[in-house]
Write an enzyme that holds these catalytic residues in place. Sequence first.
Site, short mmCIF file in Angstrom:
data_model
loop_
_atom_site.label_atom_id
_atom_site.label_comp_id
_atom_site.label_asym_id
_atom_site.label_seq_id
_atom_site.Cartn_x
_atom_site.Cartn_y
_atom_site.Cartn_z
CG ASP A 255 -3.21 3.63 8.78
OD1 ASP A 255 -3.42 2.63 8.24
OD2 ASP A 255 -2.72 4.54 8.38
CD GLU B 55 -2.35 1.59 2.71
OE1 GLU B 55 -1.97 0.69 3.76
OE2 GLU B 55 -3.14 2.32 2.96
CG ASP C 259 -7.11 5.44 5.82
OD1 ASP C 259 -8.43 4.94 6.15
OD2 ASP C 259 -6.71 6.62 5.79
CG ASP D 275 0.36 2.65 5.95
OD1 ASP D 275 1.50 2.19 5.78
OD2 ASP D 275 -0.09 3.65 5.43
#
Lengths: 60, 1012
Positions: B703, B627, B705, B701
Site C-alpha cells: 500500500d 515492515e 505507506d 505492505d
Amino acid sequence: MPQYRCAICEKLLEYQGDLPEVYPFCSARCKMVDLGRWFSESYSIDRDLTPEDLGATPEE
Amino acid sequence: MNAQQYAWLLRNSRRRRGPAPLAEGIARALRTAANDARRSASARLALERVLDPSLFERVSVLSFRKGVVVIRAGCGATSRSSAARWFAICAIPSRASSASASWRRERGRRIPPAMSSGLTAAGAHHDSAARHKADHMKDGVEMATAPAGKGDGEMREKLLDLLGLPAGARQRDALGALNEANLADAAVILSVEARIATVRSAIAGLYHDYDESKVQLLEGAEHVRKRPGMYIGDVGQRGLHHLVNEVVDNAIDEALAGICKNIDVIIREGGSVSVKDDGRGFPTGIVEEHGMSAVELCMTRLGAGAKFDRGSYKVSSGLHGIGVSAVNFLSEWCNVETSRGGHTYRIGFRRGVTSEPLHEIGTTTATGTTVTFQPDSEIFPDVNFQFETLGKRLRELAFLNSGLRISIRDERDGREETYYYERGIVDFVEHLNEGKGALHPTLFVTRRDDERNLACELAMQYTDRYDEVLMSFANNINTHDGGTHLSAFRAALTRAVNNYGRKANLFKANEPLPSGEDIREGLTAIISVMVPEPQFESQTKVKLTNSDVGTFVETAVGEWLSTRFEENPAEAKRIVQKAVASAQAREAARKARETARKSAMSGAGMSRKLVDCSSRDVDETELFIVEGDSAAGSAKGYRDARTQAILPIRGKILNVEKARLHKILSHEEILEIIKALGTGIGVEDFNIEKLRYGRVIIMTDADVDGSHIRTLLLTFLFRHMRPLIDKGVVYIAQPPLYQLARGKKREYVVDDGALNAKLKQLGLEGARMEIRRADASAQTIEGERLITLLELLEEIERIGRTLSRRGVVLQPFVSEFLRDGALPTWRATVNGAESYHYADEDYDAFKAAQPDGAEVSRTELPDTRRLARLLADLASFDCSVADLFMRRVEQVTGELTPAVFVIVTGSDDERPLDNLMETPVGVRAIGQKGWEVKRFKGLGEMNKEELWETTMDPANRVLRQVVVSDTDADADQIEIDARETDILFAILMGEDVEKRRNFIETNAIHVKNLDV
C-alpha cells in the site's frame, strides 16, 4: 557531460563514466551531513491524511 | 635538548674537559630522553653518527631591547617536552643601567622555566670568581658564566639573582627549574664556553653603538663563511636563494618607507644576480666613528645599518637575517652601485673584503641601489639560481606590497616576469582562489595603531571548497608557523561569526555550534602585519611571538568583522550557514564513526530485533527487512531458519501537521539495519566485504505507506550503502495484493495488472466472440485471433487513459478528428481556445499566423499515431471505429436492440456487450465468475503459511532486484519512476517543493522485474 546537484549543498556537478562514489553528493563531507540528517530523523515521507488515519490509532 | 645536541655535547665535553659532573649530567639527560621511546631511538642513532651540528646554528634572537640581547641557543625540543633544555645566553652591556630589570622583563615574557637552567651570564667585572676572563670580553659586552664545580649553593644563588627572584616565596619555582640535572647542563655549557667566543662578534654586531676594530670585522666575515648556516639557514638551494631575498629585503624596506616603486632582479648570464631598486640609494658619506663610508660599513659589518633604531625605518623586514653583509661575505665577488645626490658611486668586494674602493662613476638625476653578487662556489655546492624559486618569492612580495612593481629577468634564457598588484593581498587571495567558486567579493581591511606603530592588512574570501588556506606575514616574512597575528585573526573570526549567528538567530538549538575550524572551512585569508620589533620563535620555522600584535589584530579585525557582518547581513548569513553546515558534517562524521564502531563491536547478536539465520554462508543467506511487527511475526514463524533472517522495522509516525502524515525511519531503526548488515556506515567505515547476507530483501505492505517505507529504506541504502545496490544484493519482495479463491483452490496475484491478466486468462478459457450484425451473417472470432483482438482493444483502452489525463476524451476525439486514418498530435491553446494539429508543420504555421502577443501553448498528445494504426487494424476483424462506441437503444417494446457483440463462454453462456470497447471488461467478468477475489490490505492479513508460500519461498516468490537506472541516458524515466513508485519525499526542514523534486530526481532508483 551528465550533471547533478548535490543533495545537500546543491552545488552543480558534472561527471563522466560511472556515477561518482559520493553521488548524489558533491563530497564526502556532504555525504556525512546527509548521514547526520538520517541519524537526527530529519527525513520523512509524507502524505495527506486519510479518514482511516484519523480513525485509527497511530502506530507510535 | 635534542639528540644531536647530546651527541655534540658528549663528544666535545670529552675532547675538551670531560669532567665527571659533565658525564653525569649527560647520562642523566639521556636517561630522561630514553623515557620517551621516540626520542631514545633517535638519541642513540645520533650518538652513533657523532654528527657535528653547531650549537650556534640554532641561535635565535629572542629579543632585542635597548642594551640587552637575549639569545636562545641549541635544543630543538618543544617547550612541552620534559626533556627540553634551553640554553640562554644573556649578554648585558656594562653600560646598561638596569640590566637585571631588563632581564626580568624578558623573563616575564614566558621564557620557559627550563631556560633558567641554561648558561647564565653576568658581568664579569662584578664576579671575581669568574675564570673566564677571556680576552673576548673587551668590547664591553660582558659575558661571564657561573663556574662549574663551585658548589650548587653558590650556583643557585647566582641564578636566582640573575632571574631577579627574591629568595622568598617564588624560590620554589626557581628551584623547580634549577634541579640538579639542569645544573649539570649548565656545567656542560660552561665547558663549551670557548664556543661562545666565536659568536661574540655576531652578538656584538647587533649593537648599534658597537665599537670594533677592523680586525674583528674580518673575524665576522670569517665566521659567516665558516658557519653560513647560522646566517642563511643552509648552503643548499634554500640558502642560495636566501641571498637574493636578503638583498631584495633591503629594497623592500625602501618600498615600505614609501620611496622605492620598482625592483628589478636580474639573473646574469654568468650566474650572478643583480637587484636594482629606485630607493634612496645607499649612503656614501663617511661614518666618522669607523672611518669608512656608510655603504662599505653596511657591506662589511654584520648587522650594521640603520634598522635597529627606529629613526630611518619605521618598519623593516631585515631583522630576520644578518643582512646584506652576510651576502657579501658569502659571495665570490660583489659590487654595489648607488645613485644619490646626483652622483653614481661604485664599490666592489671579493669574499667580503673591499677590493674596489668607493668611487664615483658618473652623474645621474635618479636615485637607487644596484647590488650585484656572485655566490661563492667555495661555500655553495650549487650556485645556479632557479627562476621559479625566485619568482615565487618575488610575486609574494609584490602581493604584499601593493603598488610595488617587481620584475625578474633571466638573461640565461630570456625569461621575464613582472609582478604588480594594485590591490595587494586582495589580488593575492583571488589568485589563490582561482578556479574555486567564490561566495562573495574579497573582503579587505587595513588598520593602523600609530601609537604602537603597528599596522595590519587582512584580505579574506570564502569559496565553495572545504579546505582552509591561511597565510600570515610579518614585515613581509612568511610566518609559516603563524603566531600571534594569525591566532588573533582566528580568534576574532570565530567570535565575530558566533556572535553574529547568535544575534541573527541562525543557530538551531539542537545543532552543534560551529567551532573555529568549522568557521574557517572554505576560507582563504591572508593577514599581513607590520611590526617595528618583530620577535620570532625560531629562525627556520617562522612564528611571530609579539603579544602586542595579537591584541592589536584581535581588536582591529574583531571590530571590523562585526561591523561588516551587521552591514552585510546576506553575506554574513552565508558565512554562518557554511559554518553550521560544516559543524553538522563534523557532528555527523563523529556519530557515524561511533555507530560504525558500535556495530562493529556488537555484531549481529547485539541487534535486539534481528532474528538471525543459522548459516553464515553469504552465498545462501538472506535478510528480510520486514515492515510491521505482525508481518514480521508471521515471517519468523514460517521461514527457512537456516538461510533466512528477519529484521522487523516500523515506520515511525513523526507528527501530524497540516493534515499531512510524516513517516520517518527512526535513529534506532537505522542502527538496527546497519548492525544487522554488519557493513558499518560512513565514508571511511563502510565495508561491503563485511556484509553478512547474500541478499537483502525489503518486504513492505503493498500500500501507500508500505511504498513510503520502502522508498525511505531504498533512499538510505542508495545514499549510504550504494555498493549493495551496485552489487545487486538488494531486492524488493512482491507480496500478493489479491487472493483468488474457488473452493479450496487459491491463486495469488501481485497487483491490479496481474489480476486483470489473470481474470482475462480465466475468462478466455473456451470462450469465443460472435458478431451478429443485422445485415450480415454471424461471424465468430476465437482462439489466437480473439486474444489478438483483445490485446488491440486493451491497447486502445490504455491510450484512452493516457489521453484522458490530458483532458482528451477518447470517443469524441476519435469521432471528430480521425481524418484519412490520422489523428492530431498537438493540441494548441490560444487565449483559452483549443485547436488540434496533425503535424509539427501545421502547428508551426498555426503559431506563425497568430497575432503578436497571443499566448500560445501546446500539449503533445502521446501515442495518437499508434492509436490511429490500431483503429485501422480493426478492419481486419471486420470491425469499424463506430463499433467501438456504439450503443444499444431501447426499443418500443422496452427491450434493448439485440447486441452485435456477444461473448459465448465455454459453457455456452452468452454475455451480450453494448459495444466493442466493452470486450475486455466482459472477458474479465466472465473470468471472475466462481472465484472469490480478496484484496490484502497488508502483509499482516496473510497467515504465516500464505506469506511463506507467496512471498518468501524461493520456489514461488517473485523478487524485484533494485538497480540504479542510467539516470542521464533517459531523463524521462526518472520522472516516470518517481511517479510510479509514488515517491513523495519531503525534507521536513521547510516546505521546499523545488528541493523535494530535486531530491527525487537525484535519487533515481527504479526497480526492474526479476524472477529469482
